[in-house]
Design an enzyme around this catalytic site. Structure first.
Site, PDB file in Angstrom:
ATOM      1  CE  LYS A 107      -4.314   1.433   2.216  1.00  0.00           C
ATOM      2  NZ  LYS A 107      -5.172   1.561   1.047  1.00  0.00           N
TER       3      LYS A 107
HETATM    4  N1  PMP Z   1      -7.559  -2.664  -3.121  1.00  0.00           N
HETATM    5  C1  PMP Z   1      -7.041  -1.425  -3.024  1.00  0.00           C
HETATM    6  C2  PMP Z   1      -6.319  -0.857  -4.185  1.00  0.00           C
HETATM    7  C3  PMP Z   1      -7.196  -0.691  -1.838  1.00  0.00           C
HETATM    8  O1  PMP Z   1      -6.699   0.542  -1.742  1.00  0.00           O
HETATM    9  C4  PMP Z   1      -7.901  -1.261  -0.758  1.00  0.00           C
HETATM   10  C5  PMP Z   1      -8.081  -0.474   0.511  1.00  0.00           C
HETATM   11  N2  PMP Z   1      -7.011  -0.658   1.397  1.00  0.00           N
HETATM   12  C6  PMP Z   1      -8.420  -2.556  -0.917  1.00  0.00           C
HETATM   13  C7  PMP Z   1      -8.222  -3.222  -2.105  1.00  0.00           C
HETATM   14  C8  PMP Z   1      -9.132  -3.236   0.216  1.00  0.00           C
HETATM   15  O2  PMP Z   1      -8.232  -3.550   1.220  1.00  0.00           O
HETATM   16  P1  PMP Z   1      -8.664  -3.617   2.754  1.00  0.00           P
HETATM   17  O3  PMP Z   1      -9.770  -4.599   2.816  1.00  0.00           O
HETATM   18  O4  PMP Z   1      -7.450  -4.074   3.457  1.00  0.00           O
HETATM   19  O5  PMP Z   1      -9.082  -2.258   3.137  1.00  0.00           O
END
Ligand code: PMP
Length: 301
Positions: free
Chosen positions: A153
């Site tokens: 991320k």
């Molecule tokens: N894909 C992307 C590109 C994201 O930014 C997120 C948000 N963090 C998610 C998927 C979903 O991840 P999470 O369930 O950990 O929030």
């Protein structure tokens, strides 16, 4: 947005309005920073943070992918998140840790720039609004694993998500869906993607997507419910013919998709499996399901 009282900056709580940085901060220019999006929910035992350990692990994993040395241990960061949530008397809302290269060095390579850490929290309701949403596939290809660490991320990755988001919102849709370079469906700008066909769930595999912590929870819940789930590549034609489609994510929680590229998905939205998963998920995050109590970190222990 609704400000709260304090932001944690490099080990100290400072008033929200004083949480400022220099404009010559490295990450502001080049995007080499890492962050998390975490939610905290109201429960019978006070506010609880959902899957804090997994978010901390992903934050440090993301930092390692850009060789960033985080000046705090995982334990210290975990404590700081709880402290910031508590200090702001947050009952429910969003928690945003950010680790960035600060002021002191310019040029693309961040080596030598200081590493700064912040944690902000604020109330945040439904990210994609109420009800089922209208989705459009984006003309922008999702970032490629040969170009970057797509499972981290990293701030700069979001230029891709932002482009897709602007594109489809300008065209009157609620959210984008991004494909990979081979034309397989990957995910939303900030959400993982699923279809339901003949009572079975299919979601794109790991490899090009962000491995969502909500996705991981959904996979576990689905397994426990005895619903079949496959992680495999999906073409758009298969998606258009689905019985149900939905997104998952910290911000989006479980969001039902009504249409994709103006093609209505299934007979009704939310379909029965999406509705059931959303209900189960919301119960779990609100501490109403003993089976998943390990996923919650209570703020007032
Ligand atoms: N894909 C992307 C590109 C994201 O930014 C997120 C948000 N963090 C998610 C998927 C979903 O991840 P999470 O369930 O950990 O929030």
């Amino acid at each position: 947005m609704e400000p709260t009282e304090f932001i944690w900056m490099d080990g100290k709580l400072v008033p929200w309005e004083d949480a400022k940085i220099h404009v010559i901060s490295h990450t502001l220019h080049y995007g080499a920073g890492v962050f998390e999006g975490i939610r905290c929910y109201e429960t019978d035992k006070g506010p609880a943070i959902f899957r804090l350990k997994e978010h901390i692990d992903r934050l440090y994993y993301s930092a390692s992918k850009i060789k960033m040395q985080v000046p705090f241990s995982k334990e210290e960061f975990t404590k700081a998140i709880i402290e910031t949530t508590k200090a702001n008397k947050m009952k429910s809302g969003y928690i945003r840790p950010l680790i960035f290269y600060g002021y002191g060095k310019m040029g693309v390579n961040p080596e030598g720039a200081p590493v700064n850490c912040t944690i902000a929290v604020w109330p945040w309701g439904k990210y994609l609004g109420e009800g089922s949403i209208k989705v459009k596939t984006s003309k922008y290809t999702r970032i490629h694993p040969k170009s970057t660490h797509t499972d981290a991320k990293i701030c700069g990755h979001y230029a891709n998500s932002i482009l897709a988001s602007i594109e489809v919102k300008d065209a009157g849709y609620d959210e984008a869906l991004l494909l990979n370079a081979e034309g397989f469906v990957e995910e939303g700008p900030g959400e993982n993607f699923y279809i339901v066909k003949d009572k079975k769930i299919i979601t794109p595999p790991l490899g090009n997507i962000l491995p969502g912590i909500t996705r991981n929870a959904i996979i576990q819940i689905v397994k426990d419910e005895g619903i079949e789930l496959k992680e495999r590549n999906l073409r758009l034609e298969e998606v258009y013919a689905a019985d149900e489609a939905f997104f998952s994510g910290t911000a989006a929680e479980v969001t039902s998709i009504a249409s994709i590229d103006d093609k209505k998905i299934g007979a009704e939205a939310p379909g029965p499996i999406t509705a059931k998963l959303r209900e189960l998920f919301m119960d779990i995050v609100h501490g109403k399901n003993e089976k998943y109590k390990n996923w919650l970190t209570y703020v007032n222990k």
